[in-house]
Design a protein around this motif. Sequence first.
Motif, PDB file in Angstrom:
ATOM      1  N   GLN A  56      -1.626  44.903 -82.721  1.00 33.89           N
ATOM      2  CA  GLN A  56      -1.346  45.637 -83.875  1.00 33.89           C
ATOM      3  C   GLN A  56      -3.106  45.689 -84.462  1.00 33.89           C
ATOM      4  O   GLN A  56      -3.082  46.527 -84.520  1.00 33.89           O
ATOM      5  N   GLU A  57      -3.470  44.779 -83.868  1.00 35.44           N
ATOM      6  CA  GLU A  57      -4.704  43.963 -84.437  1.00 35.44           C
ATOM      7  C   GLU A  57      -5.673  45.201 -84.271  1.00 35.44           C
ATOM      8  O   GLU A  57      -6.354  46.239 -85.207  1.00 35.44           O
ATOM      9  N   LYS A  59      -4.886  48.026 -81.678  1.00 32.51           N
ATOM     10  CA  LYS A  59      -5.031  49.008 -82.341  1.00 32.51           C
ATOM     11  C   LYS A  59      -5.528  49.347 -83.945  1.00 32.51           C
ATOM     12  O   LYS A  59      -6.026  50.880 -84.015  1.00 32.51           O
ATOM     13  N   ARG A  60      -5.535  48.583 -84.794  1.00 29.67           N
ATOM     14  CA  ARG A  60      -6.008  49.421 -86.199  1.00 29.67           C
ATOM     15  C   ARG A  60      -7.322  49.199 -86.380  1.00 29.67           C
ATOM     16  O   ARG A  60      -8.012  50.441 -86.386  1.00 29.67           O
ATOM     17  N   ALA A  61      -7.756  48.816 -85.293  1.00 30.65           N
ATOM     18  CA  ALA A  61      -9.300  48.597 -85.987  1.00 30.65           C
ATOM     19  C   ALA A  61     -10.048  49.677 -84.620  1.00 30.65           C
ATOM     20  O   ALA A  61     -11.274  50.129 -84.990  1.00 30.65           O
ATOM     21  N   LYS A  63      -9.392  52.345 -84.361  1.00 31.52           N
ATOM     22  CA  LYS A  63      -9.425  53.758 -84.680  1.00 31.52           C
ATOM     23  C   LYS A  63     -10.671  54.412 -85.137  1.00 31.52           C
ATOM     24  O   LYS A  63     -10.960  55.117 -85.083  1.00 31.52           O
ATOM     25  N   SER A  64     -11.985  53.263 -85.543  1.00 29.28           N
ATOM     26  CA  SER A  64     -13.077  53.184 -85.940  1.00 29.28           C
ATOM     27  C   SER A  64     -13.973  53.693 -84.730  1.00 29.28           C
ATOM     28  O   SER A  64     -14.930  53.952 -84.906  1.00 29.28           O
ATOM     29  N   SER A  67     -10.008  54.690 -79.976  1.00 30.78           N
ATOM     30  CA  SER A  67      -9.010  53.588 -78.793  1.00 30.78           C
ATOM     31  C   SER A  67      -9.399  54.182 -77.268  1.00 30.78           C
ATOM     32  O   SER A  67      -8.478  53.219 -76.647  1.00 30.78           O
ATOM     33  N   TYR A  98       1.310  49.804 -77.613  1.00 35.43           N
ATOM     34  CA  TYR A  98      -0.176  49.779 -78.483  1.00 35.43           C
ATOM     35  C   TYR A  98      -1.246  50.378 -78.048  1.00 35.43           C
ATOM     36  O   TYR A  98      -2.177  50.620 -78.610  1.00 35.43           O
TER      37      TYR A  98
END
Length: 299
Positions: A56-57, A59-61, A63-64, A67, A98
């Motif tokens: 999950q971490e 996947k969030r990162a 975005k910048s 992915s 993810y």
Amino acid sequence: MHYTGTIWRPPYEAASLLLEVTAGCTHHKCKFCTLYNDLPFKFRMSPLKDIESDLQEVKRAAKSWNSERTHRVFLTGANPFVLSYDKLTAIAELIRKYLPSVTSIGSFARITDVIPKTDEELAKLRDMGYDGLTIGIETGDDEALRFMNKGYTSADIIEQCQRLDAAGIHYSFFYLVSISGAGRGEIGAKLSADICNQTHPALIGANMLTIYPDSELFAEIQRGNWQEEGEVEKYKEVRTLIENLQIPAIFAAMGASNAYQFHGQLPKDKKKLLAFLDEIIENVSEDELQRYRRSVHHL
């Protein structure tokens, strides 16, 4: 991200996402190994909730940085492939959930990790993306395998790698130079080449044995039970190994244990690699190579 102790990966996994699913080694009995001595336990699997949290971490990162660039995951720990078929399946499903752009999942593996899995399970794991295992076979010399307490034989290497071949799971070998001991290096190299010639490693990575005081092998040397090769003898051993390899594979000596790093594609680059090794053997002194070995305080 959850990471425990020193995280080890092959040089060629530098671009892979490192995901901790295990820590330590299920075997942890090889006399030369000190890689996991910093852990207060022998082996453990990460809770699935921690693995999911890490994904999950990521996947969030992601975005910048987009992915879609994440195509390969390398599972960390000495031998994550020891996990059961069901646990490896659960991990693959989380990765797919993810990080759908991931197309392959690799890890370190022991030969003994393959044995309990059925042929059908291996084929299904390949379909899930498990591919590109790195296996520290160390040698095809049964005498050295027994003495170093590796827990398998040269026949096991052939049998289990042929099962991986049948399942379509590619793999690379780590070869440990000097594991056969003083006076036996070239014997061990020829036996190892024979094993490699009966299997299909994509890459054979050579690492020079470096002995540390907290290893069981150091204690065996103190007891007079084993003697290490000289440094020049190690390069003669590597030369013998390459000379006797008859399969197409990348041969690489790229880790910190190697005073001279090199790589090439066999058979195309065999003459070039042998000439490079001849140059070291003929022109670099034992003292100079020993100075390098003493400088390797940690792998």
